[in-house]
Motif scaffolding. Structure first.
Motif, PDB file in Angstrom:
ATOM      1  N   HIS A 303       0.770  -1.230  -0.021  1.00 23.62           N
ATOM      2  CA  HIS A 303      -0.073  -0.112  -0.014  1.00 23.62           C
ATOM      3  C   HIS A 303       0.835   1.155   0.027  1.00 23.62           C
ATOM      4  N   ILE A 304       1.852   1.229   0.705  1.00 24.44           N
ATOM      5  CA  ILE A 304       2.787   2.290   0.618  1.00 24.44           C
ATOM      6  C   ILE A 304       3.445   2.671  -0.696  1.00 24.44           C
ATOM      7  N   ILE A 305       3.765   1.589  -1.599  1.00 28.44           N
ATOM      8  CA  ILE A 305       4.064   1.781  -2.669  1.00 28.44           C
ATOM      9  C   ILE A 305       3.177   2.316  -3.697  1.00 28.44           C
ATOM     10  N   GLU A 306       1.960   1.791  -3.627  1.00 30.56           N
ATOM     11  CA  GLU A 306       0.815   2.129  -4.534  1.00 30.56           C
ATOM     12  C   GLU A 306       0.434   3.740  -3.968  1.00 30.56           C
ATOM     13  N   GLU A 307       0.515   3.948  -2.793  1.00 29.35           N
ATOM     14  CA  GLU A 307      -0.027   5.346  -2.632  1.00 29.35           C
ATOM     15  C   GLU A 307       1.143   6.309  -2.973  1.00 29.35           C
ATOM     16  N   SER A 337     -14.883  -2.179  -8.411  1.00 29.66           N
ATOM     17  CA  SER A 337     -14.786  -3.109  -7.437  1.00 29.66           C
ATOM     18  C   SER A 337     -13.372  -3.560  -6.740  1.00 29.66           C
ATOM     19  N   GLU A 338     -12.481  -3.663  -7.684  1.00 32.76           N
ATOM     20  CA  GLU A 338     -11.123  -3.982  -7.253  1.00 32.76           C
ATOM     21  C   GLU A 338     -10.551  -2.639  -6.395  1.00 32.76           C
ATOM     22  N   VAL A 343      -9.340   0.059  -1.397  1.00 32.54           N
ATOM     23  CA  VAL A 343      -9.458   1.507  -0.566  1.00 32.54           C
ATOM     24  C   VAL A 343      -9.898   1.067   0.954  1.00 32.54           C
ATOM     25  N   CYS A 344     -10.948   0.023   0.853  1.00 28.95           N
ATOM     26  CA  CYS A 344     -11.440  -0.163   1.999  1.00 28.95           C
ATOM     27  C   CYS A 344     -10.433  -1.175   2.952  1.00 28.95           C
ATOM     28  N   ASP A 345      -9.683  -1.843   2.239  1.00 33.58           N
ATOM     29  CA  ASP A 345      -8.654  -2.620   3.008  1.00 33.58           C
ATOM     30  C   ASP A 345      -7.677  -1.455   3.512  1.00 33.58           C
ATOM     31  N   PHE A 379     -13.448   7.101  -3.643  1.00 34.36           N
ATOM     32  CA  PHE A 379     -13.615   6.165  -2.673  1.00 34.36           C
ATOM     33  C   PHE A 379     -12.996   6.424  -1.258  1.00 34.36           C
ATOM     34  N   ILE A 380     -12.018   7.084  -1.754  1.00 33.63           N
ATOM     35  CA  ILE A 380     -10.863   7.526  -0.467  1.00 33.63           C
ATOM     36  C   ILE A 380     -11.677   8.654   0.121  1.00 33.63           C
ATOM     37  N   ASN A 381     -12.002   9.575  -0.590  1.00 31.95           N
ATOM     38  CA  ASN A 381     -12.745  10.697   0.106  1.00 31.95           C
ATOM     39  C   ASN A 381     -13.916  10.485   0.819  1.00 31.95           C
TER      40      ASN A 381
END
Length: 485
Positions: A303-307, A337-338, A343-345, A379-381
């Motif tokens: 997640h750190i890499i993706e963000e 969906s993915e 984002v939920c994770d 989705f994040i917001n």
């Protein structure tokens, strides 16, 4: 001020005409009296010449010598003859001024006898008296026979007819002059009004403009310089209005640009803050229990890499915008969906920090035509808002499903009741219902950005209350494989 100009016009014209009238009247009168005196002088010269001829002849006929005694003896005869021949009253005097004989003593009873006094001194003189429309001339001169003065002849002649005629002429000229100057003055007064009234209107209009009233217009049906001045004044007002409109337009445009610039800055700040928050959250948890939980370590690093990549792409985009080299990012087939699951994770750790949890029910293969980064930001917001503004120790429910070719997404969290009139303001920039719960650094742009992203993807977003829950409803167009461009 222009009324003063009008007064100056009137006073000036009056002064000019009055002085001209006085000068003309005085000049005509003086010329007339001068001509009368010339006529009288010419007449008296002729009278003297004829009288001298008569006296010499009388001396020759009677064989008198130039003796004063003889002159006295023939005084009565001379008076009668000269009175008859000249039609004037005649008096004969000795050289010392003593009356010898007179045809009418009353005619010579004037208080002024300067003519006689001059004759006593050996000079010819006359005096004109004018009283009650009667003009009389007393004329005296010494009679000289063979070079010696023998006596004085004095005539009283009536010139009333001449002077009365002159007076009538002067009166006629006076009245004609009065009429002419009155007409000229009235014409000048009308002309001055014709000039000053437009100037008064121009002054009034200019005062209105000075006070800020530009809705003025002057109409003069004139083709002279004043009419041209009015047209130029109207053109000037139109140009001023045009310039003011341009300035106001530029001012509004600058305000709008400043507003957009601020909104852009706030949007970028908000978008940059979200991945940084995610990166920071995972980094803190990895630091705490990364060595003991290897699977979480790998998950957190992912997640750190993706963000970090998403953050890098946003920074690159911001730099392109600042250089004016922004390029359009084409839409493509995106699996919402993915993205939503991811984002939920990734946001679950943030929910844990608030003592809350995330429950998701997400259908597979929910494709849309769009930008994956912006959908992720959407989705994040929405999830970030649900975490921050939900009730304490609550569960946030996320659902996504396909309904009649529409992808329906719901973000539901327990919260206090929101008044219906506030829902319309929730999507406005910088609006927040409860500032006390707002996170430090938050400017109230989450829902505004979310609305912009949904509308760019031709979707619908709504927010409402239901069963003590706040629900954000998002509807997007489902993309089938055959719809791929």
């Amino acid at each position: 001020m222009l009324r003063t100009i009008k007064a100056k016009f009137i006073f000036g014209f009056f002064a000019i005409f009055f002085l001209s009238f006085l000068v003309l009247n005085y000049t005509v009168k003086e010329v007339t009296w001068t001509n009368n005196e010339k006529i009288i002088t010419s007449d008296l010269v002729e009278l003297k010449k004829n009288s001298n001829v008569y006296v010499r002849q009388s001396f020759l006929i009677n064989h008198y010598k130039n003796n004063k005694l003889y002159f006295g003896e023939m005084a009565e005869e001379m008076v009668h003859d000269l009175n008859f021949s000249t039609g004037s009253n005649v008096s004969v005097y000795s050289l010392d001024g003593s009356l010898l004989y007179s045809s009418d003593k009353k005619s010579f009873l004037e208080k002024i006898d300067t003519d006689l006094q001059q004759a006593i001194k050996g000079k010819t003189a006359y005096h004109i008296s004018y009283y009650q429309n009667k003009a009389k001339v007393l004329f005296s001169y010494p009679v000289v026979i063979d070079g010696s003065e023998v006596g004085i002849l004095r005539f009283s002649k009536d010139f009333s007819l001449l002077y009365n005629q002159s007076k009538r002429i002067l009166d006629i000229i006076f009245y004609i002059a009065v009429v002419i100057f009155t007409v000229a003055f009235l014409f000048s007064y009308i002309l001055s009004r014709h000039i000053t009234i437009p100037l008064v209107e121009l002054t009034h209009a200019s005062n209105q403009v000075k006070k800020g009233n530009l809705n003025v217009n002057i109409h003069f049906k004139r083709k002279d310089e004043i009419g041209e001045l009015a047209m130029n004044f109207n053109d000037m007002i139109k140009r001023i209005n045009s310039q003011i409109s341009t300035i106001e337009s530029d001012r509004d445009r600058l305000k709008e640009l400043n507003k957009k610039e601020k909104l852009f800055f706030d949007n970028i700040t908000h978008e940059l803050k979200t991945p940084l928050t995610s990166i920071l959250g995972y980094a803190e948890i990895i630091e705490q229990k990364g060595e003991s939980d290897r699977s979480f370590f790998k998950k957190g690093m992912k997640h750190i890499i993706e963000e970090s990549r998403r953050l890098h792409n946003m920074v690159v985009k911001l730099l392109e915008i600042s250089k004016g080299t922004t390029r359009e990012y084409p839409f493509e087939k995106v699996d919402t969906s993915e993205i939503l699951k991811d984002v939920c994770d990734s946001m679950s750790f943030r929910a844990e920090r608030y003592k809350k949890s995330i429950n998701s029910d997400i259908q597979e293969d929910l494709y849309v035509y769009g930008d994956d980064n912006r959908i992720r930001q959407l989705f994040i917001n929405l999830l970030d808002n649900a975490i921050k503004y939900s009730s304490p120790f609550s569960q946030i429910n996320i659902s996504a499903e396909l309904v009649k070719e529409k992808i329906i997404l719901k973000f539901m969290n327990p919260s206090n009741h929101i008044e219906q009139e506030q829902f319309t303001n929730l999507f406005q920039p910088f609006f927040s219902i409860n500032q006390e719960k707002a996170e430090e650094g938050s400017v109230g742009l989450g829902l505004s950005i979310a609305k912009s992203i949904v509308e760019d993807h031709k979707g619908i977003i709504r927010i409402f209350n239901e069963n003590q829950n706040t629900i954000v409803y998002v509807e997007m167009i489902y993309m089938k494989d055959e719809n791929l461009l």
